[in-house]
Design an enzyme around this catalytic site. Structure first.
Site, PDB file in Angstrom:
ATOM      1  N   GLU A  40       0.932  -1.230   0.069  1.00 27.38           N
ATOM      2  CA  GLU A  40      -0.046  -0.131  -0.098  1.00 27.38           C
ATOM      3  C   GLU A  40       0.798   1.203   0.022  1.00 27.38           C
ATOM      4  OE1 GLU A  40      -2.889  -0.398   3.099  1.00 27.38           O
ATOM      5  OE2 GLU A  40      -3.544  -2.550   2.193  1.00 27.38           O
ATOM      6  N   HIS A  80     -16.962 -11.537   6.760  1.00 22.70           N
ATOM      7  CA  HIS A  80     -15.757 -10.711   7.003  1.00 22.70           C
ATOM      8  C   HIS A  80     -14.644 -11.474   8.151  1.00 22.70           C
ATOM      9  CE1 HIS A  80     -12.880  -7.261   8.548  1.00 22.70           C
ATOM     10  NE2 HIS A  80     -12.637  -7.683   7.366  1.00 22.70           N
ATOM     11  N   GLU A 121     -11.285 -10.486   9.823  1.00 23.42           N
ATOM     12  CA  GLU A 121     -10.067  -9.933   9.985  1.00 23.42           C
ATOM     13  C   GLU A 121      -9.153 -10.696  11.032  1.00 23.42           C
ATOM     14  OE1 GLU A 121      -8.267  -7.165   8.940  1.00 23.42           O
ATOM     15  OE2 GLU A 121      -6.837  -8.029  10.316  1.00 23.42           O
ATOM     16  N   HIS A 147      -7.677  -9.274   1.730  1.00 19.05           N
ATOM     17  CA  HIS A 147      -7.313  -7.975   2.030  1.00 19.05           C
ATOM     18  C   HIS A 147      -5.644  -8.042   2.783  1.00 19.05           C
ATOM     19  CE1 HIS A 147     -10.252  -4.848   0.622  1.00 19.05           C
ATOM     20  NE2 HIS A 147     -10.784  -5.984   0.172  1.00 19.05           N
ATOM     21  N   GLU A 148      -5.136  -7.053   2.635  1.00 20.45           N
ATOM     22  CA  GLU A 148      -3.635  -7.261   3.094  1.00 20.45           C
ATOM     23  C   GLU A 148      -3.129  -8.523   2.639  1.00 20.45           C
ATOM     24  OE1 GLU A 148      -5.931  -6.935   5.550  1.00 20.45           O
ATOM     25  OE2 GLU A 148      -6.117  -4.864   4.871  1.00 20.45           O
ATOM     26  N   GLU A 208      -7.069  -7.046  -2.336  1.00 20.32           N
ATOM     27  CA  GLU A 208      -6.604  -5.679  -2.351  1.00 20.32           C
ATOM     28  C   GLU A 208      -5.112  -5.562  -2.869  1.00 20.32           C
ATOM     29  OE1 GLU A 208      -7.073  -2.406   1.231  1.00 20.32           O
ATOM     30  OE2 GLU A 208      -5.987  -4.122   1.835  1.00 20.32           O
ATOM     31  N   GLU A 225     -10.060   3.579   0.750  1.00 22.88           N
ATOM     32  CA  GLU A 225      -9.881   3.984   2.185  1.00 22.88           C
ATOM     33  C   GLU A 225      -8.882   5.066   2.730  1.00 22.88           C
ATOM     34  OE1 GLU A 225      -9.172   1.120   0.980  1.00 22.88           O
ATOM     35  OE2 GLU A 225      -7.633   0.155   2.362  1.00 22.88           O
TER      36      GLU A 225
END
Lengths: 677, 677
Positions: free
Chosen positions: A172, A374, A376, A454-455, A473, A479
């Site tokens: 990122e 989701h 995380e 993501h990540e 991602e 974001e």
């Protein structure tokens, strides 16, 4: 299919017994030629395109732990060629039918310790791939690779678009645009443009059980594979037979040619999951942006976002406008406290008390919508893996068909337990995490769950083999506009992504912010585009799971513009790049997979542009109704980002549109057939 | 027509009485904005494009001989705006109907010596033009301009393609590609590309009675008009009312946008010649290349080229294949001896004894072909002017409809007689020669003769006003391949010309050499292209008088390839640039003015390319037969320049061709309608 068609692809020149052995393989259209040679036993390859040197003779080989270097004293024991030409069908994607047409050269080498290595080259008209294969053999059944010696020797100091790989836990960053000689170590895809206009991109394909390859500039313009290590310094813990990922070099005369190169996918194995009719691309909304702008929170408390009522609100909105999914983040326990310290509080089947997942998911199903799960992890990968099977079984029971995973964690904060039962910190992009993501994808397949990482580890085209591995991602997404201290993504960001990050595969960028100035929540942040450019991103940034990231009320406040997001599909029959200048502008047209409609997106950086776009992609002999969402005449991302002009006109494939993109702006368009004659 | 349509083009801001006065005019589509201001009485202009600064505030004004500087202490006595929108028709050209659409701002200034100057700005969507007008007034009826102070202050150090103007007698240099900061003084068109992809070109329009403007880099990236002087140092000998040429800045988001900008033509006056039905574009062959390769000579002697028999041979060839003209150089006396020492031996009505011009011209007419006259002056301009009227009357009687003029001469070798009856040496590009060329064009018009100027003054679009001013040289043409000591024109040369020299207007490049290696005549020289690229030049390099420069026998040895030259027209209804990268490659499609056929040319530099070209320019609903003249698979300008592959296929406007251009190669194609439904 494979064929032994006698194609003039193979030329072996042996200059005496002790000197160089040179083999060449050309691409089917004679565009690209790969040369493989042993110089005094040392393997080299080079690449030419239409007579122009693209890669100068570059070394190949490995350093192994506790063994002699596997890079010298080789002789060629077998050299064979093959021709392959097949058109295969993507179950979903940016293009339905893809031709996979290459000539292959396979060298079997043996060194003076009788160790065998195969190196396989595939020459396509749009680039090359090559990989190492280490067959099962005595003394090399289990081994540890300490370094991969693959070089990419560039003949000139090209301009490059790159992100640094000085850490191996994130992608990122904003892309930099400099000469090759100005970077040290970078992630792939590494995209470059030569001064005479050749576009090239170095990446890898089929990263299944191996670490990520970054590129280290060793000297001048010579790059070398630099594999992300394990915590113990080993780069690859290998078991023979081992196949490395493909090292890829895509080549095109125009930037757009990189986008419509399907070489990465072609170098992946065909679908291994069988019937994947349960895999369904779709658009989604969800409880996500509100946490980023600070309207609500992931964790329990007075502003907890994932409440039953709030989720139902999004479900109602999704049902009303035809979104197939609703993402709810912060639904499960574990977010309170420092969840990035290992994520050990996360329970992947236990909702917060104010979120009744059973009720919400059945409410969703009753409305024809499905929840998107989701997970995380906060980097607590082992903790997650222990719950994975139960969690996915639970989600499947609830009708959840897609799960977004997350790995927010810095440095070597991902922990594994080593052979001595000691905890070791691993990088996001090492072999350990590559294996982890494969486990999740496999578990997903067993439970008919699509994965959105993501990540992530970077994409290398595995969606071909595992069609439930949808998107990820792996770059700065929307974001950053909500909170980053550097002012968010600059207007040029999404004019670079299609030629860098997106060459790897789909990205869950989460576009579609309508409340660009964030006055109510983040008055010091903003989205650095016009509103029309937000719409154009739906065509430019391909993702089979595509979010409309803003709040329902922000969309309903601008129903005219929102109509484009309602209409635009995320599964395509075909993709055409109409014009492109990396970091400046790009225009893409895509054909809906489920209708005869075409969609167009065109975006620019901070500079306004006027682009002539012939609509030659439209079907011949048909009239279309075009609905064009363009920047208003006075639009400007800085001062006047909301000015949008929506017009309708009749067009056909002889029409040329003049697109006027405001500074930081864009145009989106839909083309629907109205007659056929 | 002119209209006083209330367009929001005019904004005057007066910040108090002694401070800046600022006026703005926007282009009709609001793409470009010109700002004119007086800062403490000093005039400045600047240019923005869609909010981006293109020209920073830059000075305007003059230095006059024996007077106070005409660049300060001004006040604005009148400021008016106008809107103009008209579509006019070129009697011949690269495009038939041209829209001329601009907003004009006209400032009338008066300085503290009561001297009046008008400055007129025209803002088009594709660029701007501005000029000075000095009205008739006391003390300024006859005056001498010692310097034009016009600046072009560039905001960044763009990459530029340029030829040096350290001498003012020639344009025949290879273009250099460097940052602006690397040149000193250059000719126009000066073409640049900013690092964010904006293309711009500075040039001038309507150079009628004024010297050529070159551009001097005064400091950093600031350019200043540097007018070519008379021998006495005066730049302009002016009589009021005087209008300067237009200073032009063309702006486009793609290189191709420069090519299809008709701003230079739009800033010229409409046709002043009335009925020009006698002006007829056409292709020609002739006795020319044989002198360049040393097969024959211009002057009398054993290898004299211009003999009656040789001319008849070319006439027979022209008649057989439909060429309308035959150029014969070296036909008139004066070539023997040092004709470059002033050309005083040239007699423009007297043939060499072995060339019977009467017989040849009537033979030509009997075959439906016309001779093209040739007037090499060796720089003896006064000598030529004395014969001009008689010579042109004679040619007209002979049925000659076009004359190629020539001015081979170095330094200030062009002589005029000054007021004191002294001989003075003038530059090719000063006001003296600008006036001379106008005389020739005027004399041509009186005798219905078209003019083709070699060693010319640069083109500034005067063909609109004087449609018998057809074409000219003004860059390195094909002959450099025959003899230049630097190896001839490199492959990239003609990929630069379309974006530099050709922005000014048509060029008599004299393409079409088939004997590329010149083995029989010039074994140490050669043409640095493939043969297919020679064909493509007929579409890429626009000229209304277009030569097929090689020998008849070389064409008849390759009838398949020659067919393209036979077919290709040189008068077009429309022009489209399909792709372009300056100095790398360019693809242009043009529609024949006299049929429904389209033609395509695509060329590359020394690098092979693969270009996808949608044929969207073809008429909708029609099938076409495409005849495609492409480089053979193994073609290469160095080793294999003759390999050509000619194929036919049916196409329509939904077809995309994949053009495979060899290193130094090209593709030519003809598209002929076969059905219409």
């Amino acid at each position: 299919m494979k064929s032994s068609y006698a194609f003039p692809v193979f030329l072996a020149l042996a200059f005496g017994s002790t000197s160089a052995q040179v083999h060449r393989v050309s691409s089917p259209g004679n565009i690209i030629e790969v040369t493989f040679s042993l110089e005094k036993g040392v393997p080299y390859y080079s690449v030419q395109r239409m007579g122009r040197e693209v890669i100068q003779p570059s070394r190949l080989g490995y350093l192994l732990r506790g063994q002699a270097p596997l890079d010298r004293n080789f002789s060629i024991t077998s050299a064979t060629t093959d021709h392959f030409d097949e058109t295969w069908t993507q179950p979903w994607g940016e293009k339905k039918h893809i031709r996979n047409n290459y000539n292959e050269f396979r060298a079997e080498l043996e060194d003076d310790h009788s160790r065998k290595v195969k190196i396989v080259f595939r020459a396509f008209d749009d680039g090359i791939g090559f990989r190492y294969e280490i067959p099962s053999q005595k003394g090399l059944d289990r081994f540890e690779i300490m370094d991969e010696l693959t070089e990419f020797k560039l003949p000139d100091d090209h301009m490059a678009w790159w992100i640094a790989a000085y850490q191996w836990n994130r992608y990122e960053y904003l892309y930099k645009h400099t000469h090759v000689s100005r970077f040290d170590t970078v992630h792939t895809p590494l995209t470059m443009e030569t001064k005479d206009g050749l576009c090239l991109s170095i990446h890898e394909a089929a990263l299944v059980d191996y670490p990520s390859m970054t590129l280290l500039r060793t000297d001048g313009t010579t790059l070398k594979a630099d594999l992300v290590p394990w915590s113990d310094g080993v780069r690859v813990k290998a078991v023979a037979p081992m196949k490395s990922p493909w090292r890829t070099i895509q080549l095109a005369d125009t930037p757009g040619g990189l986008i419509t190169s399907y070489l990465i996918l072609n170098l992946n194995e065909p679908n291994k999951l069988g019937d994947v009719s349960w895999v369904k691309p779709g658009k989604y909304v969800g409880i996500w942006w509100e946490m980023h702008v600070g309207k609500s929170a992931w964790g329990e408390g007075p502003i907890h976002g994932a409440t039953t009522a709030n989720a139902k609100r999004y479900i109602d909105f999704a049902a009303k406008y035809g979104f197939s999914g609703v993402l709810v983040e912060g639904w499960n326990v574990g977010w309170n406290g420092d969840w990035t310290a290992g994520g050990k509080e996360f329970d992947f089947t236990k909702s917060y008390p104010d979120y009744d997942i059973e009720e919400v998911s059945s409410y969703a199903l009753s409305k024809g919508v499905r929840l998107i799960g989701h997970n995380e992890t906060g980097g607590g990968v082992l903790h997650y893996e222990r719950q994975l099977s139960d969690a996915f079984a639970y989600y499947q029971r609830l009708g959840i068909r897609a799960v977004k995973t997350g790995y927010v964690q810095w440095g070597t904060g991902i922990k594994r337990i080593d052979e001595n039962r000691k905890e070791q910190g691993e990088w996001h992009h090492g072999q350990f995490m590559v294996r982890h993501h494969q486990k999740v994808v496999g578990e997903g397949a067993r439970h008919h769950i699509m994965i959105d990482i993501h990540e992530p580890i970077k994409d290398t085209g595995l969606r071909r083999t595992y069609p439930n591995l949808m998107t990820r991602e792996g770059a700065r997404g929307e974001e950053y506009d909500a909170w980053s201290a550097d002012g968010g993504n600059p207007p040029e960001h999404t004019t670079i992504l299609p030629f860098t990050r997106l060459l790897a595969g789909p990205m869950d960028f989460t576009p579609g912010i309508f409340d660009l100035l964030l006055k109510d929540y983040k008055p010091n942040n903003r989205v650095n585009t016009t509103i029309a450019k937000q719409l154009a991103h739906y065509v430019i940034i391909y993702s089979p799971l595509q979010m409309a990231a803003d709040f329902p009320e922000n969309y309903e406040a601008r129903p005219d513009a929102f109509q484009f997001i309602v209409d635009v599909p995320c599964d395509w029959a075909d993709t055409k790049v109409l014009n492109a200048s990396i970091g400046n502008f790009v225009t893409i047209a895509r054909k809906d997979r489920n209708s005869e409609d075409w969609y167009l997106g065109s975006i620019t950086d901070e500079n306004g542009r006027v682009l002539e776009v012939p609509l030659s992609f439209l079907g011949p002999g048909a009239k279309y109704k075009a609905t064009i969402y363009g920047d208003g005449t006075a639009a400007d991302w800085v001062d006047n980002p909301y000015a949008i002009e929506i017009i309708q006109q009749d067009v056909d494939n002889a029409t040329t549109l003049t697109l006027r993109l405001a500074p930081g702006g864009g145009t989106a368009a839909r083309f629907t057939p109205i007659t056929r004659h």
